[in-house]
Design a protein around this motif. Structure first.
Motif, PDB file in Angstrom:
ATOM      1  N   MET A 330       0.834  -1.212   0.000  1.00  0.00           N
ATOM      2  CA  MET A 330       0.000   0.000   0.000  1.00  0.00           C
ATOM      3  C   MET A 330       0.863   1.254   0.000  1.00  0.00           C
ATOM      4  SD  MET A 330      -3.039  -1.151   2.621  1.00  0.00           S
ATOM      5  CE  MET A 330      -3.848   0.427   2.485  1.00  0.00           C
ATOM      6  N   MET A 331       1.927   1.258   0.790  1.00  0.00           N
ATOM      7  CA  MET A 331       2.820   2.420   0.807  1.00  0.00           C
ATOM      8  C   MET A 331       3.516   2.594  -0.540  1.00  0.00           C
ATOM      9  SD  MET A 331       4.479   1.978   4.620  1.00  0.00           S
ATOM     10  CE  MET A 331       5.522   3.409   4.436  1.00  0.00           C
ATOM     11  N   TYR A 332       3.886   1.464  -1.151  1.00  0.00           N
ATOM     12  CA  TYR A 332       4.528   1.538  -2.466  1.00  0.00           C
ATOM     13  C   TYR A 332       3.568   2.091  -3.511  1.00  0.00           C
ATOM     14  CZ  TYR A 332       6.697   0.058  -6.831  1.00  0.00           C
ATOM     15  OH  TYR A 332       7.223   0.048  -8.091  1.00  0.00           O
ATOM     16  N   GLN A 333       2.321   1.614  -3.493  1.00  0.00           N
ATOM     17  CA  GLN A 333       1.348   2.080  -4.480  1.00  0.00           C
ATOM     18  C   GLN A 333       1.043   3.567  -4.323  1.00  0.00           C
ATOM     19  OE1 GLN A 333       1.485  -0.191  -6.900  1.00  0.00           O
ATOM     20  NE2 GLN A 333      -0.727  -0.059  -7.173  1.00  0.00           N
ATOM     21  N   ILE A 334       0.983   4.025  -3.083  1.00  0.00           N
ATOM     22  CA  ILE A 334       0.672   5.438  -2.844  1.00  0.00           C
ATOM     23  C   ILE A 334       1.801   6.336  -3.343  1.00  0.00           C
ATOM     24  CG2 ILE A 334       0.310   7.167  -1.046  1.00  0.00           C
ATOM     25  CD1 ILE A 334      -1.137   4.988   0.566  1.00  0.00           C
ATOM     26  N   MET A 348      12.380   0.426   0.627  1.00  0.00           N
ATOM     27  CA  MET A 348      11.433  -0.305   1.477  1.00  0.00           C
ATOM     28  C   MET A 348      10.951  -1.576   0.785  1.00  0.00           C
ATOM     29  SD  MET A 348       7.683   0.988   2.680  1.00  0.00           S
ATOM     30  CE  MET A 348       7.243   1.118   0.931  1.00  0.00           C
ATOM     31  N   TYR A 349      10.623  -1.482  -0.494  1.00  0.00           N
ATOM     32  CA  TYR A 349      10.090  -2.624  -1.236  1.00  0.00           C
ATOM     33  C   TYR A 349      11.121  -3.737  -1.346  1.00  0.00           C
ATOM     34  CZ  TYR A 349       7.777  -5.209  -5.001  1.00  0.00           C
ATOM     35  OH  TYR A 349       7.188  -6.182  -5.757  1.00  0.00           O
ATOM     36  N   TYR A 350      12.346  -3.407  -1.772  1.00  0.00           N
ATOM     37  CA  TYR A 350      13.369  -4.433  -1.938  1.00  0.00           C
ATOM     38  C   TYR A 350      13.855  -4.970  -0.591  1.00  0.00           C
ATOM     39  CZ  TYR A 350      13.680  -3.459  -6.928  1.00  0.00           C
ATOM     40  OH  TYR A 350      13.400  -3.328  -8.260  1.00  0.00           O
ATOM     41  N   SER A 351      13.835  -4.160   0.455  1.00  0.00           N
ATOM     42  CA  SER A 351      14.235  -4.647   1.773  1.00  0.00           C
ATOM     43  C   SER A 351      13.275  -5.712   2.279  1.00  0.00           C
ATOM     44  CB  SER A 351      14.301  -3.483   2.766  1.00  0.00           C
ATOM     45  OG  SER A 351      15.254  -2.524   2.360  1.00  0.00           O
ATOM     46  N   TYR A 352      11.987  -5.521   2.007  1.00  0.00           N
ATOM     47  CA  TYR A 352      10.999  -6.528   2.409  1.00  0.00           C
ATOM     48  C   TYR A 352      11.301  -7.870   1.736  1.00  0.00           C
ATOM     49  CZ  TYR A 352       6.542  -9.039   2.551  1.00  0.00           C
ATOM     50  OH  TYR A 352       5.570  -9.996   2.710  1.00  0.00           O
ATOM     51  N   TYR A 353      11.599  -7.831   0.455  1.00  0.00           N
ATOM     52  CA  TYR A 353      11.925  -9.063  -0.263  1.00  0.00           C
ATOM     53  C   TYR A 353      13.223  -9.686   0.247  1.00  0.00           C
ATOM     54  CZ  TYR A 353       8.357  -9.167  -3.916  1.00  0.00           C
ATOM     55  OH  TYR A 353       7.179  -9.295  -4.596  1.00  0.00           O
ATOM     56  N   PHE A 524      -1.395  -6.790  -8.647  1.00  0.00           N
ATOM     57  CA  PHE A 524      -2.163  -5.559  -8.522  1.00  0.00           C
ATOM     58  C   PHE A 524      -1.327  -4.312  -8.748  1.00  0.00           C
ATOM     59  CE2 PHE A 524      -4.754  -8.635  -6.301  1.00  0.00           C
ATOM     60  CZ  PHE A 524      -6.018  -8.334  -6.774  1.00  0.00           C
ATOM     61  N   GLY A 525      -0.203  -4.445  -9.459  1.00  0.00           N
ATOM     62  CA  GLY A 525       0.436  -3.252  -9.989  1.00  0.00           C
ATOM     63  C   GLY A 525       1.782  -2.872  -9.433  1.00  0.00           C
ATOM     64  N   ALA A 526       2.393  -3.654  -8.549  1.00  0.00           N
ATOM     65  CA  ALA A 526       3.716  -3.312  -8.024  1.00  0.00           C
ATOM     66  C   ALA A 526       4.777  -3.859  -8.979  1.00  0.00           C
ATOM     67  CB  ALA A 526       3.907  -3.888  -6.617  1.00  0.00           C
ATOM     68  N   HIS A 527       5.295  -2.989  -9.845  1.00  0.00           N
ATOM     69  CA  HIS A 527       6.278  -3.389 -10.854  1.00  0.00           C
ATOM     70  C   HIS A 527       7.538  -2.538 -10.732  1.00  0.00           C
ATOM     71  CE1 HIS A 527       2.512  -4.569 -13.375  1.00  0.00           C
ATOM     72  NE2 HIS A 527       2.810  -5.494 -12.478  1.00  0.00           N
ATOM     73  N   PRO A 528       8.306  -2.669  -9.660  1.00  0.00           N
ATOM     74  CA  PRO A 528       9.506  -1.840  -9.506  1.00  0.00           C
ATOM     75  C   PRO A 528      10.583  -2.181 -10.517  1.00  0.00           C
ATOM     76  CG  PRO A 528       9.440  -3.511  -7.794  1.00  0.00           C
ATOM     77  CD  PRO A 528       8.135  -3.598  -8.526  1.00  0.00           C
ATOM     78  N   ALA A 529      10.521  -3.373 -11.111  1.00  0.00           N
ATOM     79  CA  ALA A 529      11.547  -3.739 -12.087  1.00  0.00           C
ATOM     80  C   ALA A 529      11.556  -2.795 -13.275  1.00  0.00           C
ATOM     81  CB  ALA A 529      11.311  -5.178 -12.567  1.00  0.00           C
ATOM     82  N   PHE A 530      10.416  -2.205 -13.593  1.00  0.00           N
ATOM     83  CA  PHE A 530      10.381  -1.233 -14.681  1.00  0.00           C
ATOM     84  C   PHE A 530      10.389   0.203 -14.176  1.00  0.00           C
ATOM     85  CE2 PHE A 530       8.354   1.387 -17.920  1.00  0.00           C
ATOM     86  CZ  PHE A 530       9.102   1.032 -19.023  1.00  0.00           C
ATOM     87  N   SER A 542      12.516  -0.198 -25.005  1.00  0.00           N
ATOM     88  CA  SER A 542      11.721  -1.256 -25.641  1.00  0.00           C
ATOM     89  C   SER A 542      12.201  -2.643 -25.237  1.00  0.00           C
ATOM     90  CB  SER A 542      11.764  -1.107 -27.162  1.00  0.00           C
ATOM     91  OG  SER A 542      11.260   0.143 -27.555  1.00  0.00           O
ATOM     92  N   THR A 543      13.514  -2.846 -25.181  1.00  0.00           N
ATOM     93  CA  THR A 543      14.054  -4.171 -24.841  1.00  0.00           C
ATOM     94  C   THR A 543      13.691  -4.573 -23.426  1.00  0.00           C
ATOM     95  OG1 THR A 543      15.909  -3.799 -26.352  1.00  0.00           O
ATOM     96  CG2 THR A 543      16.152  -5.548 -24.714  1.00  0.00           C
ATOM     97  N   TRP A 544      13.904  -3.669 -22.466  1.00  0.00           N
ATOM     98  CA  TRP A 544      13.608  -4.012 -21.085  1.00  0.00           C
ATOM     99  C   TRP A 544      12.109  -4.166 -20.863  1.00  0.00           C
ATOM    100  CZ3 TRP A 544      15.435  -6.500 -17.361  1.00  0.00           C
ATOM    101  CH2 TRP A 544      14.968  -6.345 -16.049  1.00  0.00           C
ATOM    102  N   PHE A 545      11.312  -3.395 -21.578  1.00  0.00           N
ATOM    103  CA  PHE A 545       9.871  -3.523 -21.428  1.00  0.00           C
ATOM    104  C   PHE A 545       9.403  -4.880 -21.922  1.00  0.00           C
ATOM    105  CE2 PHE A 545       5.644  -2.404 -20.812  1.00  0.00           C
ATOM    106  CZ  PHE A 545       5.563  -1.149 -20.242  1.00  0.00           C
ATOM    107  N   ALA A 546       9.986  -5.373 -23.018  1.00  0.00           N
ATOM    108  CA  ALA A 546       9.624  -6.703 -23.518  1.00  0.00           C
ATOM    109  C   ALA A 546      10.034  -7.784 -22.526  1.00  0.00           C
ATOM    110  CB  ALA A 546      10.284  -6.944 -24.876  1.00  0.00           C
ATOM    111  N   ILE A 547      11.214  -7.636 -21.915  1.00  0.00           N
ATOM    112  CA  ILE A 547      11.676  -8.620 -20.932  1.00  0.00           C
ATOM    113  C   ILE A 547      10.748  -8.650 -19.720  1.00  0.00           C
ATOM    114  CG2 ILE A 547      13.558  -9.181 -19.349  1.00  0.00           C
ATOM    115  CD1 ILE A 547      15.480  -7.966 -21.416  1.00  0.00           C
ATOM    116  N   VAL A 548      10.391  -7.466 -19.225  1.00  0.00           N
ATOM    117  CA  VAL A 548       9.545  -7.391 -18.025  1.00  0.00           C
ATOM    118  C   VAL A 548       8.155  -7.952 -18.297  1.00  0.00           C
ATOM    119  CG1 VAL A 548       8.388  -5.788 -16.457  1.00  0.00           C
ATOM    120  CG2 VAL A 548      10.804  -5.498 -16.968  1.00  0.00           C
ATOM    121  N   ASN A 549       7.569  -7.603 -19.426  1.00  0.00           N
ATOM    122  CA  ASN A 549       6.205  -8.029 -19.686  1.00  0.00           C
ATOM    123  C   ASN A 549       6.108  -9.486 -20.108  1.00  0.00           C
ATOM    124  OD1 ASN A 549       3.969  -5.748 -19.678  1.00  0.00           O
ATOM    125  ND2 ASN A 549       5.933  -4.815 -20.197  1.00  0.00           N
TER     126      ASN A 549
END
Length: 573
Positions: A330-334, A348-353, A524-530, A542-549
Motif C-alpha cells: 500500500m505504501m509503495y502504491q501510494i 522499502m520494497y526491496y528490503s521486504y523481499y 495488482f500493480g507493483a512493478h519496480p523492475a520497470f 523497448s528491450t527491457w519492457f519486452a523482458i519485463v512483460n
C-alpha cells in the motif's frame, strides 16, 4: 455295448503324440496362441493410433500458434499492414470454432454410451477449478469494462472493439463451465476429434495470453511515458516519444464518473486475464493427455482432507509476512504512482523481499532434508497431472529467474556499490535461490506417498482384505491377524516420524502464505523492475519492457501454481 463303442473310437493324433512324448510344462509359448497374437496386435495398433492422434493434434496447435504469432508480430512491427482489429478478427474466428467444439462435446461426445468410463482423480483439483472460476469472473468483468469504455468513446473507436469482448465473454463463460464439469474426464470415444478440439482451444488461449501481454505492454508504456512527460514539466528531462502523446490525445475519456470507473476498473482487473489464459491451458493439456486413458480401479485413491490441526508457527509467521507485505504494498502504491517516486519507496520494497526470500529458502531446504530423512515411499504411478505440475513449476520459474539474471548483468556492469543497485542485486540473487529451493521441495513432496491416519489406513486395509477374502476365501482369523499386524507396525512408525510430518506441515503452510502475498503484489500493480529505471536505462526502453512483460506474467503464474503445489504437499504430509 458302451464299452464296445469306446473301444472302437480311434485315438486322435494329438493323443498319440502326448502319450509318446511327455509335455514340457515348464515353459508356455504364448506367441503360438492366436488370441495372444491378436491382443498384442490390437494393443500395438491402439498405441500407434494414440501417438498418431497426439502428433496430428499437436501439429494443428503448432500451426495455429505460429499463424497467430505472425499476426501479432506484424501488428507490433507494422501498424499499417496488420492492425489490432485484424488480430481480433482472427482470434474471434478461433474462439467461434472452439465454442462449436465445446458445445458439441457437452451435448454430444460426453453423453455417448461408455464415453467417460474413467475419471482422473488427480486432474482438476478444487484449487485449480476455483482459480479458473475466479480469474474467469474477473476476465468477464474486464470485458464488460472494455465494452462500456468503447461505447462511451464510440465516435473514435471501432465497432470491432465492442464485438470482440462480447465474443470473449461468451467464450469465457462456456470454457469455464466446460472445465469445471469435465476437467477430470478420460474420454473413450472420438479420440482424434477430442484431441484436435482440445489443442485448438489450448492454442487459442495461448494467443489470447500473448495478445494480453502485448496490450499490457502498450497501455503500461503509455502510462510510463505520460509520467515522464509530467516529470519533464516538473523540471526533469527524461526522454519522450511524441507519437505516444499524439496517440493518447486523439481519444480522451470525458470527465464523467462512469468513464473513469471503466478506465480504472479495466486497468485494475487486467492482470487476471493473463492468469486465466495460462490456467486454462494447463487444465486443457491434462485433459488432452487423458484422452483414451484407462485407469486401473485396483489402485485405491487416497483423498487427504485439508485440516489446520497441529500447525501453529507456520500460520503465525506466514500471517505476519502477509500483513507486513500488504502494508509495504500500500505504501509503495501510494508513493510510486505519484509523479516522482522517491528512493525510499524502492528501498522499502526491496528490503521486504531481502528479508522474506531467505526465510522462504531456508524453510524449503529444511523441508527437503526432512523429506530425505523420512524415507517415505515414492509414488511411481503414471500421473499426467503431476507431470504437468512439475513442468509448469520449472517453466514458470524461468520468468523470474531470467529477469533476475538480466538485472544482475545490468547492475554489475554499471555501479553495484550504489544503495539501490546493491539492494536490487541482492534481491535478484536471493530470488533465483528461492525459486530453485522451493521447486525442489514441492517436486519432492508431490512424488511422495500421502500420509494416512491410523484409523483410515486400518479401514482401507480392512476393506482391501475383505475384497481379498471374497476372492480367495481367507479365514476371518487371518484377516484379523493381518489388520492387527499392520496397525502395530504403523503406530510404531508414527511415534518416530510425527515430528517430521508436523514440521512439513508448518513449512508448507508458511510457504503458502508467503507465495500468496508475493502473488498479490505484482498482480495488482507493483512493478519496480520497470519503474526504478535502472535496467531500463541499461538495456533500452523497448528491450527491457519486452523482458519485463514476458517475465512478470510467468512470475505471477509461478506464485499461484506454487500455492497449489504447496497445499498438496501440506495435505499429504
Amino acid at each position: 455295448m458302451l464299452g464296445n463303442k469306446v473301444s472302437r473310437q480311434k485315438p486322435c493324433h494329438h493323443c498319440k503324440r502326448s502319450a509318446s512324448v511327455p509335455p514340457d510344462t515348464s515353459t508356455i509359448h504364448y506367441e503360438k496362441f492366436w488370441l495372444y497374437r491378436h491382443c498384442s496386435s490390437v494393443q500395438q495398433r491402439d498405441r500407434q493410433a494414440q501417438k498418431a492422434g497426439q502428433l496430428f493434434s499437436g501439429l494443428l496447435a503448432m500451426n495455429v500458434v505460429f499463424l497467430g504469432c505472425a499476426f501479432l508480430s506484424s501488428m507490433i512491427f507494422n501498424h499499417v499492414a496488420i492492425t489490432l482489429a485484424d488480430v481480433w478478427i482472427l482470434l474471434s474466428i478461433l474462439k467461434v470454432l472452439c465454442l462449436c467444439w465445446i458445445i458439441y462435446y457437452l451435448l454430444g461426445t460426453s453423453r455417448q454410451p461408455h464415453a467417460v468410463l474413467y475419471r482422473d482423480s488427480h486432474a482438476g483439483p478444487i484449487w485449480i477449478r476455483g482459480s479458473v472460476l475466479l480469474f474467469g469472473s474477473f476476465s468477464i468483468l474486464l470485458n464488460v469494462f472494455q465494452i462500456g469504455y468503447s461505447a462511451i468513446l464510440i465516435q473514435c473507436k471501432s465497432k470491432v472493439e465492442i464485438v470482440f469482448p462480447s465474443i470473449e465473454i461468451l467464450f469465457i463463460c462456456t470454457q469455464t463451465f466446460f472445465l469445471w464439469r469435465h476437467s477430470k474426464d478420460c474420454i473413450q470415444v472420438q479420440h482424434n476429434l477430442t484431441r484436435c478440439g482440445l489443442m485448438l482451444t489450448i492454442a487459442t488461449n495461448l494467443l489470447l495470453w500473448l495478445l494480453a501481454v502485448t496490450n499490457d505492454t502498450i497501455h503500461t508504456e503509455i502510462e510510463s511515458q505520460l509520467r515522464e512527460v509530467e516529470q519533464r514539466f516538473a523540471g526533469k528531462a527524461p526522454f519522450s516519444q511524441p507519437y505516444l502523446r499524439n496517440k493518447t490525445t486523439s481519444c480522451i475519456c470525458p470527465n464523467t464518473t462512469i468513464c473513469k470507473v471503466f478506465q480504472k476498473g479495466y486497468i485494475l482487473v487486467y492482470p487476471f486475464n493473463t492468469e486465466y489464459c495460462l490456467v486454462c491451458c494447463s487444465v486443457l493439456y491434462v485433459m488432452w493427455k487423458n484422452v483414451g486413458r484407462r485407469i486401473s480401479h485396483h489402485v485405491p485413491h487416497i483423498k487427504p482432507k485439508f485440516k489446520l490441526q497441529g500447525v501453529v508457527f507456520g500460520p503465525l509467521l506466514g500471517a505476519t509476512a502477509v500483513i507486513i507485505g500488504i502494508c509495504v504494498f500500500m505504501m509503495y502504491q501510494i508513493q510510486a504512482t505519484g509523479s516522482a517516486p522517491n528512493l525510499q519507496v524502492f528501498v522499502m520494497y526491496y528490503s521486504y523481499y531481502i528479508v522474506l526470500l531467505p526465510l522462504m529458502s531456508v524453510a524449503a531446504v529444511i523441508g527437503t532434508i526432512i523429506h530425505a530423512l523420512e524415507k517415505k515411499e515414492l509414488d511411481t504411478l503414471k500421473n499426467p497431472t503431476r507431470s504437468l505440475d512439475v513442468i509448469l513449476l520449472m517453466g514458470a520459474a524461468l520468468g523470474q529467474i531470467g529477469m533476475s539474471y538480466f538485472s544482475i548483468v545490468a547492475i554489475v556492469a554499471t555501479d553495484p556499490r550504489d544503495l539501490l543497485n546493491s539492494l536490487i542485486l541482492s534481491y535478484s540473487v536471493l530470488l533465483i535461490f528461492q525459486n530453485i529451493t522451493q521447486n525442489v521441495f514441492i517436486i519432492d513432496g508431490l512424488h511422495r506417498q500421502p500420509f494416512i491416519s491410523p484409523g483410515k489406513e486400518e479401514e482401507m486395509k480392512e476393506e482391501q482384505n475383505h475384497e481379498a477374502y471374497n476372492q480367495r476365501r481367507v479365514s476371518v482369523l487371518e484377516l484379523g491377524q493381518e489388520i492387527r499386524k499392520v496397525s502395530l507396525s504403523y503406530l510404531h512408525s508414527y511415534s518416530h516420524l510425527s515430528w517430521k510430518r508436523r514440521a512439513l506441515r508448518e513449512i508448507s503452510f508458511f510457504l503458502v502464505l508467503c507465495n500468496i502475498i508475493l502473488w498479490v503484489m505484482p498482480t495488482f500493480g507493483a512493478h519496480p523492475a520497470f519503474e526504478n529505471g535502472l535496467e531500463k536505462s541499461f538495456y533500452g526502453y523497448s528491450t527491457w519492457f519486452a523482458i519485463v512483460n514476458f517475465g512478470l506474467p510467468l512470475g505471477v503464474f509461478y506464485r499461484m501454481h506454487s500455492v497449489g503445489g504447496l497445499l498438496e504437499v501440506y495435505v499429504t504430509a
